[in-house]
Scaffold this active site. Structure first.
Site, PDB file in Angstrom:
ATOM      1  N   ALA A 258     -62.637  66.591  22.793  1.00  0.00           N
ATOM      2  CA  ALA A 258     -62.806  66.231  21.349  1.00  0.00           C
ATOM      3  C   ALA A 258     -61.590  67.264  21.179  1.00  0.00           C
ATOM      4  O   ALA A 258     -60.956  68.361  21.732  1.00  0.00           O
ATOM      5  CB  ALA A 258     -63.736  67.343  20.870  1.00  0.00           C
ATOM      6  N   MET A 259     -61.367  67.091  19.482  1.00  0.00           N
ATOM      7  CA  MET A 259     -60.419  68.680  19.134  1.00  0.00           C
ATOM      8  C   MET A 259     -60.526  69.081  17.773  1.00  0.00           C
ATOM      9  O   MET A 259     -61.250  68.274  16.749  1.00  0.00           O
ATOM     10  CB  MET A 259     -59.135  66.993  18.576  1.00  0.00           C
ATOM     11  CG  MET A 259     -58.374  68.152  17.716  1.00  0.00           C
ATOM     12  SD  MET A 259     -56.661  69.261  19.240  1.00  0.00           S
ATOM     13  CE  MET A 259     -56.228  69.922  17.927  1.00  0.00           C
TER      14      MET A 259
ATOM     15  N   GLU B 174     -65.433  73.515  19.772  1.00  0.00           N
ATOM     16  CA  GLU B 174     -64.375  73.305  18.395  1.00  0.00           C
ATOM     17  C   GLU B 174     -65.000  73.954  17.376  1.00  0.00           C
ATOM     18  O   GLU B 174     -64.136  73.881  16.793  1.00  0.00           O
ATOM     19  CB  GLU B 174     -65.062  71.507  18.583  1.00  0.00           C
ATOM     20  CG  GLU B 174     -65.197  70.736  19.293  1.00  0.00           C
ATOM     21  CD  GLU B 174     -63.469  70.805  20.375  1.00  0.00           C
ATOM     22  OE1 GLU B 174     -62.603  71.361  19.675  1.00  0.00           O
ATOM     23  OE2 GLU B 174     -63.561  70.677  21.484  1.00  0.00           O
TER      24      GLU B 174
ATOM     25  N   GLU C  79     -58.295  78.629  23.037  1.00  0.00           N
ATOM     26  CA  GLU C  79     -59.287  77.292  24.340  1.00  0.00           C
ATOM     27  C   GLU C  79     -59.691  78.484  25.140  1.00  0.00           C
ATOM     28  O   GLU C  79     -60.699  77.535  25.190  1.00  0.00           O
ATOM     29  CB  GLU C  79     -58.028  77.200  25.452  1.00  0.00           C
ATOM     30  CG  GLU C  79     -57.373  75.888  24.663  1.00  0.00           C
ATOM     31  CD  GLU C  79     -58.214  75.271  24.250  1.00  0.00           C
ATOM     32  OE1 GLU C  79     -59.856  74.865  23.295  1.00  0.00           O
ATOM     33  OE2 GLU C  79     -57.915  74.216  22.565  1.00  0.00           O
TER      34      GLU C  79
HETATM   35 ZN   LIG Z   1     -60.346  73.651  22.482  1.00  0.00          ZN
END
Ligand SMILES: [Zn+2]
Length: 870
Positions: free
Chosen positions: A274-275, A308, A330
Site C-alpha cells: 500500500a502507499m 498507512e 516507515e
Molecule cells: Zn509505510
C-alpha cells in the site's frame, strides 16, 4: 534513463537551500486513456517559487513540448536532457510552466494503466515513492520541497476521478470527456500526491471525532476497487478497522486528521502492499479476497490499513527530509500497524506474527553484507529505491518496540504528539525526533540512538544456566554481535524479559507453562538474571520472552531438547512464535539441519493456532528443503513435506485456516514431486475430496501450476481453467502456469520476453519469473547462468528500476548443490558472481547491492547443506 535522473542527496540539499516552492497547478489530460494505441497523456505543470540563485532545475521523465520561464519561452531542446529541465535567469519570484507528454506505465511506476480482461474497463492510478511523480508531471522531486498542489484531470465521461483532496467541480467538455478540478492540498511532498481514475466501484462511509474546541471533525470515507471485483469487496470489515484506527490515532496523536477525506483504493498490478498518499491511500488488490482467506490475511490487511493511516501523521504531515531518514516514517508506521491492531481492533495477535514473520525479514536482511544502520546513508535516488527493506521497516519497528520498553508507552506517544505539533507540514531528521522523545521521557537517548539506529547487525542472545543439582545455581543472559559492514563488535542496551517454563498438565494434556518472568537490563556483554538462583531447573529458558528487544535467540541445549519434544505443548502463542523464530534462525545459520526443522514443523505445526505463524512455518519448510537440505536428501524431504502436508490437510478441521495453509503447502511442494501428480488431479476433479476445502480459483490455480511444472498438465487444460476464470488474476495465474512447463523452448521464450523492456506488465513479469524459476527445473535453467551474468548490465540499463530489480533478484541462479570436498566459496556460481563483481566495479551501486546479496544467500545455503550432510 539518463544519468541525471539519479538525483543525489547533495543536489537535493543544494536545491532546497535555494528554493521555496509556493505552489503547483497540474493539469493531466487522460481523456484518451481508453485508446491503447495512445502511449502518452498530456501533462501541464505551473509552479511558482522563490529562488535565491539564478539557476535550478525541474525533474520530468517524458517529452517536453514547451517551457515558459517568467513569461519567456525557452527551447526545450536547449534546456531538457531527458530527466532535467534546466531553468536559468531566475528572479526572486518565479513562475514556470512546462507542457509535456508523459507515458502510461505498465511497471506500476508513475501513472499505471490497466485494462480489466473481465469487462474491458480501463483503470488508472499513480504510484510515486520514492521519485516517480516526475514520470507524470514536472516537479522538484525531493521530499523536503513541500508545496500545495492543485490538480485538474480530464478523463472519459462516466469515470470516477480521485486525488488527495475532494473535487471542487467538474465540467463536461462535450467531447466525451469531463474535466474535474480538485481543492488545493495542504503543503505536501510530490511523492505523496495521487490521481486515481476509472470506473471504480465505491462504498461510502463516514467517521467523526471530537475536537478540542468542542466541535466535531467529520471525515468522508471511501473504499474502492475495480467494478469486476465488487462482489468480493468486504467493505464493512475494512470500514470498521478504518474507524477504529481513526479513533485510536485521533486520541493518541494529538493533531486531528489533517487531510480532509479518506479514500482507500484497491488497485490492480500494484508493486507494493500500500502507499500512504494523504487522503487517497492505494492498496494491492490482493487484499480484496476473491478466494478463501485465512485470519492471518485479514489481520495482515488490517495491519496495512493502520500502517498507512499512521503515515497520515508520520510521513505525510511530518516527512523525512531525505531518504536517509526513511525509517522516521516507515519504522513508526510498521510499529503503529501492529500496536494499533492490538489496541484498537479485533486483531490482537499482531505482535505474534510480527515476532515471527516480520522480524525474520529483518534478521535476514541484517546479516547480509549490504545491511545498513536503521538511519541509512542514501547518497542518491537509486540507493533510496533499494532501501524499502527489512531494516527500514521491520528492524526499525522492532527497535522502536525496544524503545517503548525503555521509555514507556506514555512517554513515547507524548513524544510523538510533540513532534507532530512542532513539525507539522515540515520535514525532519533524526535529531528532531530524539529531541521530542528526550523531552517527554526525561531520558538521554543519544547513546541509545547511536547503538541501535546508527550501527548495523543482529545481536545474538542466549542464556547460561549453571545448575546446582535440580536447582538453578546461576542464570545469566549474554549478547554478542558484530556490525557486518565493519566487523566491529557492537554491544547494545537491552531491556528484556526472561521466561522460565516447566512441563505441567492443563486440561488433561501436557503443557509447557511459564512459571517465572524476570526483567533484565542488559547493557554489557552479560547480565545476571536476579532472583533466578535457587529456583527449580526449568525445562525451557526463553530469553527475550514477550519479544521486547531485537536479537536472534540461541536456545541452550536443555531448552532445545525440551522444544523438540514439547513445542506444541507451549500454550502461549507469542512464546511459540519466538521459539519457532529461534529454530528458523538456527536452520539458516547451519546449526540445525533442514531435515530437523522440517520434522519439527510436521510434528508441532498442527498445534499452531496462529495462521500467520503456521503459514510462515510451511513456507520455511519448503525453503529449508530447497535451499538448506543436502542434495542427497532433497527428494526424500520433498516427499515427506508433501505427504505430511496432505496428512495434516486431511486431519485439519473442515473449513479451517489450518486446512488452507496445509493445502497451499501441498501445492507448493508438489511442484517438485512427480509422485504427487495423481493426488493433485484427484483434488482438482473432486475424486480426492477433502470436506471443507474450498476449491476456489486460488487453490485451483496453485494445483494447476504444480501440475504444469511437473509436465503433467496440457495447454488445453490450462486454457479450460482460464475459461472458467476470465479475470485479471486468472490471466496472470494462467501465464504462471503456461510458463511453468519443464521445456527448454518454454524457458527460452520466457527468457526472451523477460529481457524485452515493456513486453510484460509488472504482474506478468512476476508470473513469468514464477514459471521460469520453478525449483524442480534446475537443470533446464542451468544454461541461463552465463546469459544472466552477461545480461546484468543491460537489464539494469534498459528496464525500469522496479522491474530490473525483480529480474536481477529472481533470475539469479541461487539454487546450487554443495559438493563434498568443495568449499562454498569455490562453488562455480559463487566464483562466477565474484568475477562479475570484480569486472563490474563501476556498475551502479544498487545493482551491485542486489548481486552481492544474492551471492551471500547462495553461500548461506551451501554452508547449511554442507553442515547437514548425512
Ligand atoms: Zn509505510
Amino acid at each position: 534513463m539518463t544519468t541525471t535522473a539519479n538525483l543525489t542527496r547533495a543536489e537535493a540539499a543544494e536545491r532546497s537551500d535555494r528554493l521555496t516552492v509556493r505552489d503547483y497547478r497540474v493539469e493531466l489530460d487522460l481523456g484518451g486513456a481508453r485508446d491503447l494505441g495512445r502511449d502518452t497523456f498530456g501533462s501541464t505543470t505551473t509552479v511558482r517559487f522563490t529562488a535565491s540563485a539564478p539557476a535550478t532545475f525541474l525533474d520530468f521523465l517524458g517529452e517536453v513540448r514547451s517551457v515558459v520561464v517568467n513569461g519567456r519561452e525557452v527551447d526545450p531542446a536547449a534546456c531538457y536532457d531527458g530527466a532535467r529541465i534546466t531553468l536559468d535567469g531566475l528572479a526572486a519570484e518565479n513562475e514556470v510552466t512546462v507542457v509535456g507528454e508523459a507515458a502510461y506505465s505498465r511497471s506500476g511506476e508513475g501513472l499505471h494503466r490497466f485494462v480489466d480482461p473481465a469487462d474491458g474497463e480501463t483503470y488508472l492510478y499513480t504510484q510515486y515513492e520514492p521519485a516517480d511523480s516526475r514520470r507524470v508531471m514536472a516537479v522538484f522531486e525531493q521530499p523536503d520541497l513541500k508545496a500545495p498542489f492543485t490538480f485538474a484531470v480530464v478523463a472519459p465521461a462516466g469515470w470516477r476521478v480521485l486525488s488527495n483532496q475532494p473535487a471542487t467541480g467538474s465540467e463536461d467538455r462535450g467531447d466525451g470527456t469531463v474535466r474535474t478540478a480538485f481543492a488545493p492540498t495542504p503543503p505536501v511532498s510530490s511523492y505523496l500526491t495521487a490521481v486515481v481514475a476509472g470506473r471504480y466501484h465505491r462504498v461510502d462511509g463516514r467517521w467523526s471525532g471530537a475536537l478540542a474546541d468542542g466541535g466535531t471533525l467529520d471525515v468522508e470515507l471511501g473504499v474502492l476497487c475495480r467494478a469486476s471485483l465488487a462482489e468480493h469487496l468486504d467493505a464493512e470489515e475494512i470500514l470498521t478497522v478504518t474507524r477504529q484506527g481513526l479513533d485510536f490515532f485521533h486520541e493518541h496523536f494529538g493533531t486531528p486528521y489533517p487531510w480532509g477525506k479518506y479514500d482507500q483504493v484497491f488497485v490492480p498490478e500494484y508493486n507494493l502492499g500500500a502507499m500512504e498518499n494523504p487522503g487517497c491511500v492505494t492498496f494491492t488488490e490482493s487484499y480484496v479476497f476473491r478466494s478463501a482467506a485465512t485470519r492471518a490475511q485479514h489481520q495482515g490487511r488490517a495491519n496495512t490499513i493502520l500502517h498507512e493511516m499512521a503515515h497520515m501523521w508520520f510521513g505525510d504531515l511530518v516527512t523525512p527530509r531525505w531518504w536517509d531518514d526513511l525509517w522516521l516514517k516507515e519504522s513508526f508506521a510498521d510499529y503503529m500497524g501492529a500496536h494499533a491492531s492490538v489496541a484498537a481492533t479485533e486483531f490482537t495477535g499482531a505482535w505474534v506474527s510480527f515476532a515471527n514473520r516480520r522480524k525474520a525479514w529483518a534478521y535476514t536482511q541484517d546479516q547480509l553484507p549490504t545491511t545498513h544502520p536503521v538511519v541509512a546513508d542514501i547518497p542518491d535516488l537509486e540507493a533510496a529505491k533499494q532501501n524499502f527493506d527489512g531494516i527500514t521497516y521491520a528492524k526499525g519497528a522492532a527497535v522502536l518496540k525496544q524503545l517503548v520498553a525503555y521509555v514507556g508507552t506514555d512517554a513515547f506517544f507524548a513524544g510523538a504528539r510533540r513532534y507532530f505539533a512542532e513539525h507539522a507540514y515540515g520535514s525532519t531528521t533524526l535529531p528532531d525526533l530524539l529531541a521530542a522523545l528526550e523531552a517527554t521521557s526525561g531520558r538521554e537517548l543519544g547513546e541509545w540512538s547511536r547503538l541501535w539506529l546508527q550501527t548495523a547487525g543482529t545481536p545474538t542472545l542466549r542464556a547460561e544456566l549453571v545448575a546446582a543439582g535440580d536447582r538453578i545455581g546461576s542464570l545469566s543472559v549474554h549478547q554478542s554481535g558484530t556490525d557486518p559492514r565493519t566487523g566491529q563488535t557492537v554491544v547494545r542496551p537491552h531491556r528484556l524479559a526472561v521466561g522460565l517454563y516447566d512441563l505441567t498438565e492443563a486440561d488433561g494434556a501436557a503443557a509447557l507453562t511459564r512459571t517465572h518472568r524476570f526483567e533484565v537490563e542488559l547493557t554489557g556483554e552479560s547480565a545476571p538474571v536476579p532472583g533466578a538462583a535457587g529456583l527449580p531447573r526449568p525445562a525451557l529458558v526463553l530469553v527475550n520472552d514477550d519479544d521486547l528487544t531485537y536479537g536472534k535467540l540461541r536456545l541452550d541445549a536443555d531448552s532445545l531438547a525440551t522444544v523438540r519434544e514439547h513445542l506444541g505443548d507451549l500454550r502461549e502463542p507469542l512464546a511459540r512464535s519466538l521459539v519457532w523464530a529461534a529454530l528458523w534462525n538456527a536452520t539458516r545459520d547451519a546449526l540445525l539441519p533442514a531435515a530437523d526443522y522440517l520434522g519439527l514443523v510436521l510434528r508441532h505445526g498442527p498445534a499452531e493456532t496462529d495462521s500467520a505463524v503456521l503459514g510462515g512455518l510451511t513456507l520455511n519448510a519448503s525453503t529449508a528443503v530447497e535451499l538448506y537440505a543436502p542434495p542427497a536428501l532433497r527428494d526424500e524431504l520433498r516427499l515427506r513435506l508433501g505427504q505430511g502436508s496432505f496428512g495434516h490437510l486431511r486431519d485439519a478441521e473442515p473449513g479451517s485456516d489450518a486446512q488452507l495453509v496445509w493445502a497451499r503447502s501441498l501445492a507448493r511442494v508438489a511442484a517438485t514431486t512427480p509422485a504427487a501428480a495423481p493426488r493433485l488431479r484427484g483434488l482438482l476433479s473432486g475424486s480426492e475430496a477433502v470436506p471443507g476445502l474450498p476449491l476456489d480459483p486460488e487453490l485451483r490455480w496453485s494445483l494447476w501450476q504444480a501440475l504444469a511444472a511437473l509436465g503433467a498438465a496440457s495447454l488445453d487444460e490450462l486454457d479450460e481453467e482460464l475459461a472458467r476464470d476470465r479475470t485479471a488474476d486468472g490471466a496472470t495465474q494462467h501465464l504462471a502456469a503456461v510458463t511453468s512447463f519443464p521445456d527448454a523452448d518454454v524457458k527460452a521464450a520466457s527468457w526472451d520476453t523477460l529481457m524485452t523492456p515493456g513486453a510484460l506488465s509488472n504482474d506478468h513479469v512476476d508470473a513469468t519469473l514464477t514459471g521460469f524459476t520453478q525449483p524442480w527445473h534446475r537443470e533446464l535453467t542451468a544454461p541461463f547462468t552465463e546469459r544472466y551474468f552477461d545480461a546484468l548490465r543491460q537489464i539494469w540499463e534498459r528496464h525500469s528500476i522496479e522491474i530490473a530489480s525483480r529480474l536481477v533478484r529472481r533470475l539469479y541462479p541461487g539454487h546450487q548443490d554443495a559438493v563434498a570436498g568443495r568449499a562454498p566459496q569455490d562453488d562455480p556460481v559463487v566464483l562466477r558472481t565474484t568475477a562479475w563483481l570484480e569486472e563490474n566495479a563501476d556498475a551502479p551501486a544498487a545493482l551491485r547491492r542486489l548481486v552481492i546479496e544474492a551471492r551471500d544467500q547462495l553461500l548461506r545455503s551451501l554452508r547449511a547443506q554442507e553442515a547437514a550432510r548425512p
